[in-house]
Design a protein around this motif. Structure first.
Motif, PDB file in Angstrom:
ATOM      1  N   UNK A  73       0.087 102.924 -68.165  1.00  0.00           N
ATOM      2  CA  UNK A  73      -0.724 102.236 -67.169  1.00  0.00           C
ATOM      3  C   UNK A  73      -1.948 101.579 -67.812  1.00  0.00           C
ATOM      4  N   UNK A  74      -2.627 102.284 -68.713  1.00  0.00           N
ATOM      5  CA  UNK A  74      -3.798 101.726 -69.390  1.00  0.00           C
ATOM      6  C   UNK A  74      -3.400 100.509 -70.218  1.00  0.00           C
ATOM      7  N   UNK A  75      -2.278 100.618 -70.942  1.00  0.00           N
ATOM      8  CA  UNK A  75      -1.810  99.490 -71.753  1.00  0.00           C
ATOM      9  C   UNK A  75      -1.470  98.288 -70.874  1.00  0.00           C
ATOM     10  N   UNK A  76      -0.851  98.536 -69.740  1.00  0.00           N
ATOM     11  CA  UNK A  76      -0.505  97.442 -68.827  1.00  0.00           C
ATOM     12  C   UNK A  76      -1.754  96.804 -68.221  1.00  0.00           C
ATOM     13  N   UNK A  77      -2.779  97.614 -67.936  1.00  0.00           N
ATOM     14  CA  UNK A  77      -4.028  97.075 -67.405  1.00  0.00           C
ATOM     15  C   UNK A  77      -4.690  96.151 -68.428  1.00  0.00           C
ATOM     16  N   UNK A  78      -4.700  96.563 -69.691  1.00  0.00           N
ATOM     17  CA  UNK A  78      -5.294  95.740 -70.749  1.00  0.00           C
ATOM     18  C   UNK A  78      -4.470  94.471 -70.940  1.00  0.00           C
ATOM     19  N   UNK A  79      -3.144  94.594 -70.916  1.00  0.00           N
ATOM     20  CA  UNK A  79      -2.277  93.425 -71.066  1.00  0.00           C
ATOM     21  C   UNK A  79      -2.488  92.445 -69.918  1.00  0.00           C
ATOM     22  N   UNK A  80      -2.672  92.963 -68.709  1.00  0.00           N
ATOM     23  CA  UNK A  80      -2.927  92.110 -67.544  1.00  0.00           C
ATOM     24  C   UNK A  80      -4.223  91.318 -67.723  1.00  0.00           C
ATOM     25  N   UNK A  81      -5.272  91.981 -68.207  1.00  0.00           N
ATOM     26  CA  UNK A  81      -6.538  91.287 -68.446  1.00  0.00           C
ATOM     27  C   UNK A  81      -6.370  90.184 -69.487  1.00  0.00           C
ATOM     28  N   UNK A  82      -5.593  90.475 -70.536  1.00  0.00           N
ATOM     29  CA  UNK A  82      -5.391  89.485 -71.588  1.00  0.00           C
ATOM     30  C   UNK A  82      -4.578  88.292 -71.062  1.00  0.00           C
ATOM     31  N   UNK A  83      -3.578  88.553 -70.231  1.00  0.00           N
ATOM     32  CA  UNK A  83      -2.756  87.476 -69.689  1.00  0.00           C
ATOM     33  C   UNK A  83      -3.542  86.597 -68.722  1.00  0.00           C
ATOM     34  N   UNK A  84      -4.455  87.217 -67.971  1.00  0.00           N
ATOM     35  CA  UNK A  84      -5.283  86.457 -67.036  1.00  0.00           C
ATOM     36  C   UNK A  84      -6.226  85.512 -67.773  1.00  0.00           C
ATOM     37  N   UNK A  85      -6.628  85.912 -68.953  1.00  0.00           N
ATOM     38  CA  UNK A  85      -7.571  85.100 -69.713  1.00  0.00           C
ATOM     39  C   UNK A  85      -8.999  85.280 -69.246  1.00  0.00           C
ATOM     40  N   UNK A  86      -9.290  86.379 -68.571  1.00  0.00           N
ATOM     41  CA  UNK A  86     -10.655  86.634 -68.142  1.00  0.00           C
ATOM     42  C   UNK A  86     -11.490  87.067 -69.353  1.00  0.00           C
TER      43      UNK A  86
END
Length: 121
Positions: A73-86
């Motif tokens: 879950x933590x890895x997916x949260x970080x990946x989501x932030x990176x994909x968003x480009x925030x």
């Protein structure tokens, strides 16, 4: 030796301390798990019976996210932030501190060892 959530608990430690060796369980959650499972806090991890271990496993499976699921879950949260480009995602992508720390000096843990320029004569 008790094995809970894929982790061998340390031998001869109090239960509230031994449970903290599992990823995602801190001091407070360890006390809560022991109380919900009906195990004394000062009981040593070597003295656990099979029924005690089963009760702890049931509490952890039903009410808490630990070890592999939490890491995923933590890895997916970080990946989501990176994909968003925030902003936070960009900081993760560049390997810089994410939470507002200064980088002019310090931040060596995230940035890695210093790369000094080679001087030519």
């Amino acid at each position: 030796m008790a094995r809970i959530a894929g982790v061998d608990l340390p031998r001869n430690k109090r239960m509230d301390i031994a449970l903290q060796s599992i990823y995602g369980i801190g001091p407070r959650v360890a006390v809560d798990v022991c109380q919900k499972a009906g195990i004394a806090l000062n009981k040593k991890s070597d003295d656990l019976t099979e029924t005690d271990i089963v009760r702890i496993r049931e509490v952890l499976e039903n009410q808490y996210k630990v070890e592999g699921d939490l890491r995923r879950q933590v890895a997916m949260d970080i990946k989501r932030l990176m994909d968003l480009g925030c902003y936070r995602g960009l900081r993760h992508r560049k390997g810089l501190p994410v939470r507002g720390q200064r980088t002019h000096t310090n931040a060596r843990t995230r940035k890695g060892p210093r790369r000094t320029a080679i001087k030519k004569k």
